[in-house]
Design an enzyme around this catalytic site. Structure first.
Site, PDB file in Angstrom:
ATOM      1  N   SER B  54       0.868  -1.175   0.000  1.00  0.00           N
ATOM      2  CA  SER B  54       0.000   0.000   0.000  1.00  0.00           C
ATOM      3  C   SER B  54       0.902   1.220   0.000  1.00  0.00           C
ATOM      4  O   SER B  54       1.863   1.292   0.781  1.00  0.00           O
ATOM      5  CB  SER B  54      -0.898  -0.017   1.238  1.00  0.00           C
ATOM      6  OG  SER B  54      -1.862   1.001   1.128  1.00  0.00           O
ATOM      7  N   GLU B  55       0.611   2.185  -0.873  1.00  0.00           N
ATOM      8  CA  GLU B  55       1.586   3.261  -1.093  1.00  0.00           C
ATOM      9  C   GLU B  55       1.769   4.173   0.114  1.00  0.00           C
ATOM     10  O   GLU B  55       2.717   4.938   0.175  1.00  0.00           O
ATOM     11  CB  GLU B  55       1.247   4.080  -2.344  1.00  0.00           C
ATOM     12  CG  GLU B  55      -0.129   4.696  -2.395  1.00  0.00           C
ATOM     13  CD  GLU B  55      -1.108   3.834  -3.189  1.00  0.00           C
ATOM     14  OE1 GLU B  55      -1.068   2.590  -3.027  1.00  0.00           O
ATOM     15  OE2 GLU B  55      -1.907   4.395  -3.947  1.00  0.00           O
ATOM     16  N   ASN B  56       0.857   4.075   1.092  1.00  0.00           N
ATOM     17  CA  ASN B  56       1.075   4.852   2.311  1.00  0.00           C
ATOM     18  C   ASN B  56       2.043   4.162   3.264  1.00  0.00           C
ATOM     19  O   ASN B  56       2.139   4.560   4.423  1.00  0.00           O
ATOM     20  CB  ASN B  56      -0.253   5.165   3.009  1.00  0.00           C
ATOM     21  CG  ASN B  56      -1.057   3.922   3.321  1.00  0.00           C
ATOM     22  OD1 ASN B  56      -1.182   3.038   2.489  1.00  0.00           O
ATOM     23  ND2 ASN B  56      -1.585   3.851   4.516  1.00  0.00           N
ATOM     24  N   SER B  96       8.295   4.275   0.181  1.00  0.00           N
ATOM     25  CA  SER B  96       7.242   3.523  -0.492  1.00  0.00           C
ATOM     26  C   SER B  96       7.274   3.758  -1.997  1.00  0.00           C
ATOM     27  O   SER B  96       7.156   2.827  -2.793  1.00  0.00           O
ATOM     28  CB  SER B  96       5.882   3.939   0.068  1.00  0.00           C
ATOM     29  OG  SER B  96       4.856   3.239  -0.574  1.00  0.00           O
TER      30      SER B  96
END
Lengths: 236, 219
Positions: B54-56, B96
């Site tokens: 997840s990019e967070n 990320s």
């Protein structure tokens, strides 16, 4: 003795002028320095440029309050949807918007903190968000030149902090916070826990204290549980 | 056509997610975009080690938490509460996107407004309504992941094709899409255009072509 802890939100925000550029950490409801944002709104600041991933969520929390009170002139972010306060202000022409791809946003901020003036990335090449930017072919691929993006102030939310400004984060609360902490002339942290120097294991420090200027203890507890998203929104 | 006269059924959201999940090889590191792709996380068979990013700042998230068991500190890119799997790691946004842009993810699955036969994809703004433009991580993911798959309804709510010759909406990335999973078919994007490699039972080639805005080949 170094002691970066201050006693109040007001003291933490002292000296921030109208027109300041402000990096704001957080992603969704997690890792948002809401108490600091609400403090800025209380001070009645004007013409702020806010750099954040989103444009707030609920009207009565954090960025939503700053937007509603007309404190923000421009917001630079990647995903300004699901914020009623922003949608209203944007529709009424009361706020400027610059949309930046999320990874480019993170790297521009990182670059500012790391003393890199600009960098080339393949992200956004050939798209509207790459228009008007310098490009270069690197390894057969078009790259877009993106400049560092620092700010006057960074507002950060941390899980624990010591008096030197060493920080840890919790769960998804890390997000933009450590990157933004590096990229401002004045980095202000609201911390859930302020612990004695040496209590944070050196291996566990995520943001070393050198990046931090002020710490205020804000033990607010947990962020609200996320509301499940509807079918809307096709992009990431 | 009156739905009652149809000889085929569109896949439900969950059936589509199940199909996509089953096609992801074990061992791949995969980012799921918000919207439809998010549901893939709930359909990866237990024990199959597909690692979701997840990019967070999460590598190794899992299914939605059971009712009442959500950790408010763990959210995915769609800001929904998710679980972490054993072996998960957490990192900041710059790391990320280094992972994403640096080509370390095997696959990204995004939703789309339109996909063109040359692999162009549009999924961040339509400019035609009053919705605020919002790109999130879509451009970085499309540019950086080793493969880009799209998961979408085959047509818009008012029946227009989403698979087209050329995108009319502003692009997210050029020539990036490798495969499209719709509620009607699985379509590869190749140097000769769209190639349908699978379609729902009872759906003829002709009907699928009629619902598609660019020529289809059939594998």
């Amino acid at each position: 003795m170094i002691d970066k802890q201050v006693k109040s939100i007001d003291e933490a925000l002292d000296g921030i002028p109208d027109g300041a550029s402000v990096l704001v950490g957080g992603f969704g409801a997690v890792g948002q320095p809401n108490a600091l944002m609400e403090g800025l709104a209380e001070r009645g600041l004007k013409d702020l440029t806010v750099i954040a991933n989103n444009a707030g969520f609920e009207r009565h929390i954090g960025l939503g309050i700053l937007i509603t009170r007309g404190c923000i002139r421009k917001i630079i972010c990647s995903f300004p949807r699901r914020s009623p306060a922003f949608a209203d202000a944007y529709r009424d022409g009361k706020i400027e918007l610059e949309v930046v791809p999320q990874g480019t946003l993170a790297e521009r901020i990182r670059a500012a903190g790391a003393g890199i003036g600009a960098f080339y990335t393949p992200t956004a090449a050939g798209t509207q968000l790459g228009q008007g930017k310098e490009t270069r072919e690197i390894d057969g691929r078009t790259h877009v030149l993106e400049y560092a993006l620092g700010a006057d102030v960074a507002l950060v939310e941390a899980w624990s902090a010591d008096r030197w400004g060493n920080l840890t984060y919790r769960g998804s609360g890390r997000n933009f916070n450590p990157v933004m902490a590096m990229a401002a002339r004045l980095t202000i942290v609201q911390a859930q826990h302020v612990v004695p120097l040496g209590r944070i294991e050196p291996d566990a420090v995520v943001t070393p204290g050198v990046y931090v200027d002020r710490i205020v203890h804000v033990p607010y507890g947990d962020p609200p549980l996320a509301v499940p998203e509807g079918a809307e929104g096709a992009s990431a | 056509m009156n739905p009652a006269e149809r000889s085929y059924r569109r896949l439900s959201r969950d059936m589509l997610a199940q199909r996509v999940a089953a096609d992801i090889p074990e061992g791949w590191h995969v980012n799921l975009g918000i919207g439809l792709p998010t549901h893939v996380a709930d359909h990866i068979a237990p024990g199959r080690e597909v690692i979701l990013q997840s990019e967070n700042g999460i590598l190794g998230f899992g299914r939605k938490p059971p009712e009442g068991k959500a950790d408010p500190w763990i959210v995915n890119a769609g800001k929904e509460n998710v679980t972490l799997v054993p072996g998960a790691s957490l990192f900041d946004h710059a790391d990320s996107f280094a992972m994403i842009r640096g080509g370390h993810l095997d696959l990204c699955i995004l939703g789309a407004y339109e996909v063109a036969e040359n692999g162009d994809v549009a999924n961040w703004t339509t400019e035609h309504n009053d919705r605020v433009p919002a790109v999130g991580g879509a451009m970085d993911l499309a540019a950086g992941a080793r493969r880009l798959w799209i998961m979408t309804s085959h047509t818009t709510r008012d029946g227009r094709p989403k698979l087209v010759r050329r995108c009319s909406y502003p692009l997210t990335a050029l020539r990036a899409v490798k495969r499209i999973y719709t509620d009607l078919a699985v379509i590869d994007v190749t140097h000769v255009g769209f190639v349908a490699i699978d379609r729902v039972a009872g759906l003829s080639r002709d009907i699928l072509q009629e619902l598609t805005g660019a020529p289809l080949k059939f594998a």
